[in-house]
Design a protein around this motif. Structure first.
Motif, mmCIF file in Angstrom:
data_model
loop_
_atom_site.group_PDB
_atom_site.id
_atom_site.type_symbol
_atom_site.label_atom_id
_atom_site.label_comp_id
_atom_site.label_asym_id
_atom_site.label_seq_id
_atom_site.Cartn_x
_atom_site.Cartn_y
_atom_site.Cartn_z
ATOM 1 N N ASP A 102 0.814 -1.218 0.000
ATOM 2 C CA ASP A 102 0.000 0.000 0.000
ATOM 3 C C ASP A 102 0.845 1.264 0.000
ATOM 4 O OD1 ASP A 102 -2.429 -1.393 0.014
ATOM 5 O OD2 ASP A 102 -2.330 -1.675 2.176
ATOM 6 N N GLY A 103 2.120 1.127 -0.347
ATOM 7 C CA GLY A 103 3.009 2.280 -0.392
ATOM 8 C C GLY A 103 4.138 2.162 0.605
ATOM 9 N N ALA A 104 5.174 2.957 0.373
ATOM 10 C CA ALA A 104 6.379 2.860 1.186
ATOM 11 C C ALA A 104 6.394 3.834 2.360
ATOM 12 C CB ALA A 104 7.603 3.109 0.305
ATOM 13 N N ALA A 105 5.435 4.746 2.418
ATOM 14 C CA ALA A 105 5.433 5.757 3.484
ATOM 15 C C ALA A 105 5.269 5.111 4.851
ATOM 16 C CB ALA A 105 4.308 6.762 3.241
ATOM 17 N N GLY A 106 6.154 5.478 5.774
ATOM 18 C CA GLY A 106 6.054 4.969 7.136
ATOM 19 C C GLY A 106 6.488 3.532 7.298
ATOM 20 N N VAL A 107 7.355 3.048 6.402
ATOM 21 C CA VAL A 107 7.823 1.665 6.466
ATOM 22 C C VAL A 107 9.347 1.622 6.406
ATOM 23 C CG1 VAL A 107 7.816 -0.598 5.346
ATOM 24 C CG2 VAL A 107 5.735 0.775 5.377
ATOM 25 N N GLY A 108 9.927 0.769 7.225
ATOM 26 C CA GLY A 108 11.361 0.535 7.173
ATOM 27 C C GLY A 108 11.651 -0.950 7.276
ATOM 28 N N TYR A 109 12.796 -1.349 6.744
ATOM 29 C CA TYR A 109 13.210 -2.750 6.820
ATOM 30 C C TYR A 109 14.730 -2.753 6.851
ATOM 31 C CZ TYR A 109 12.827 -7.823 5.773
ATOM 32 O OH TYR A 109 12.861 -9.192 5.826
ATOM 33 N N LEU A 110 15.289 -2.992 8.032
ATOM 34 C CA LEU A 110 16.731 -3.007 8.217
ATOM 35 C C LEU A 110 17.190 -4.399 8.632
ATOM 36 C CD1 LEU A 110 17.293 0.333 10.199
ATOM 37 C CD2 LEU A 110 17.369 -0.026 7.727
ATOM 38 N N LEU A 111 18.368 -4.778 8.174
ATOM 39 C CA LEU A 111 18.958 -6.062 8.541
ATOM 40 C C LEU A 111 19.925 -5.849 9.707
ATOM 41 C CD1 LEU A 111 19.629 -7.446 4.946
ATOM 42 C CD2 LEU A 111 17.675 -7.909 6.454
ATOM 43 N N LYS A 112 19.754 -6.665 10.750
ATOM 44 C CA LYS A 112 20.486 -6.451 12.001
ATOM 45 C C LYS A 112 21.993 -6.397 11.805
ATOM 46 C CE LYS A 112 16.996 -8.473 15.085
ATOM 47 N NZ LYS A 112 16.659 -9.605 15.985
ATOM 48 N N GLU A 113 22.522 -7.327 11.026
ATOM 49 C CA GLU A 113 23.977 -7.400 10.912
ATOM 50 C C GLU A 113 24.570 -6.271 10.086
ATOM 51 O OE1 GLU A 113 22.369 -9.866 7.470
ATOM 52 O OE2 GLU A 113 21.848 -9.462 9.559
ATOM 53 N N ARG A 114 23.707 -5.483 9.419
ATOM 54 C CA ARG A 114 24.211 -4.419 8.550
ATOM 55 C C ARG A 114 24.039 -3.018 9.152
ATOM 56 N NH1 ARG A 114 25.083 -4.912 3.280
ATOM 57 N NH2 ARG A 114 23.777 -3.108 2.776
ATOM 58 N N VAL A 115 23.459 -2.937 10.334
ATOM 59 C CA VAL A 115 23.346 -1.638 11.009
ATOM 60 C C VAL A 115 24.610 -1.440 11.840
ATOM 61 C CG1 VAL A 115 22.055 -0.241 12.647
ATOM 62 C CG2 VAL A 115 20.844 -1.718 11.053
ATOM 63 N N ALA A 116 25.460 -0.558 11.368
ATOM 64 C CA ALA A 116 26.781 -0.408 11.979
ATOM 65 C C ALA A 116 26.783 0.578 13.142
ATOM 66 C CB ALA A 116 27.795 0.036 10.919
ATOM 67 N N ARG A 117 25.841 1.522 13.150
ATOM 68 C CA ARG A 117 25.844 2.573 14.168
ATOM 69 C C ARG A 117 24.461 2.734 14.794
ATOM 70 N NH1 ARG A 117 25.915 7.141 12.427
ATOM 71 N NH2 ARG A 117 25.525 6.757 10.216
ATOM 72 N N THR A 118 24.450 3.001 16.100
ATOM 73 C CA THR A 118 23.194 3.244 16.794
ATOM 74 C C THR A 118 22.466 4.447 16.209
ATOM 75 O OG1 THR A 118 24.103 2.338 18.847
ATOM 76 C CG2 THR A 118 22.144 3.706 19.035
ATOM 77 N N ASP A 119 23.219 5.491 15.878
ATOM 78 C CA ASP A 119 22.621 6.695 15.314
ATOM 79 C C ASP A 119 21.851 6.378 14.031
ATOM 80 O OD1 ASP A 119 23.658 8.153 17.362
ATOM 81 O OD2 ASP A 119 25.313 9.028 16.208
#
Length: 221
Positions: A102-119
């Motif tokens: 229904d659209g990309a607004a307000g959606v995220g999809y991150l992979l745990k091992e690829r998030v290098a920084r808390t920020d």
């Protein structure tokens, strides 16, 4: 958002990881209003607290297959004003397509091992809560490979790279830094994408959003 604090419901079946994330988010100005260890608890918590954003793992008890992402799709249908950030070690293209249907607004999809920084993670939370999009490049690539191309096939390789980064919610300046090119070069590529997608400037110009939505629609169709 209350008193500048981002209100978060956190779904994670690992108690240790869940407690660590609660502490981490609290130290970064976010308020975790509820945590959930199962998909039903997640849906109930969102219904009760109506947070700014829900952080969801894909695989949760009892079967550890797709309970979390199913719950995310249900939440998006029932309470579309709540942002959804899938945070998982699994890249599930089929369910990502369902989530973005229904659209990309307000959606995220991150992979745990690829998030290098808390920020980076906290920034993605805010972006999704504000109605933006935060997609890991590997998720975007999986969506492209899994869907039909249509107008995307008319793009050059560089234009497609720029559009993928736009779909991740990056600004022209951030795209230029990522591709090691000038911001002016990025602007030319973006203009070419608009032209090939038939997106003309209007008084309320939101061609960037429309280009990303068209791209995701073709990639997930």
């Amino acid at each position: 958002m209350i008193d500048g604090q981002l209100r978060v419901v956190l779904a994670e079946d690992s108690v240790i990881l869940r407690d660590g994330m609660v502490e981490l988010l609290g130290s970064r100005g976010c308020r975790v209003v509820a945590t959930a260890g199962t998909a039903p608890e997640l849906v109930a918590s969102v219904d009760e607290h109506r947070p700014d954003v829900a952080v969801v793992d894909i695989r949760m008890p009892p079967t550890h297959t797709d309970e979390g992402i199913r719950a995310a799709v249900e939440i998006r249908a029932r309470t579309p004003e709540v942002g959804i950030l899938v945070f998982s070690q699994h890249n599930e293209t089929v369910w990502a397509s369902r989530l973005l249907a229904d659209g990309a607004a307000g959606v995220g999809y991150l992979l745990k091992e690829r998030v290098a920084r808390t920020d980076e993670f906290v920034e993605a939370l805010h972006r999704v809560a504000d109605g933006g999009t935060a997609l890991d490049p590997e998720v975007v690539t999986g969506l492209m490979r899994g869907g039909r191309r249509g107008r995307v096939e008319t793009l050059t390789a560089r234009e497609r790279e720029v559009l993928e980064l736009m779909a991740q919610g990056r600004s022209n300046r951030a795209i230029a830094a990522s591709l090691v090119v000038s911001e002016r070069a990025v602007e030319k590529h973006v203009a070419a994408v608009f032209l090939k997608f038939g997106l003309r400037a209007t008084d309320t110009d939101n061609r960037r959003v429309k280009a990303v939505l068209a791209y995701l629609a073709e990639s997930t169709g």
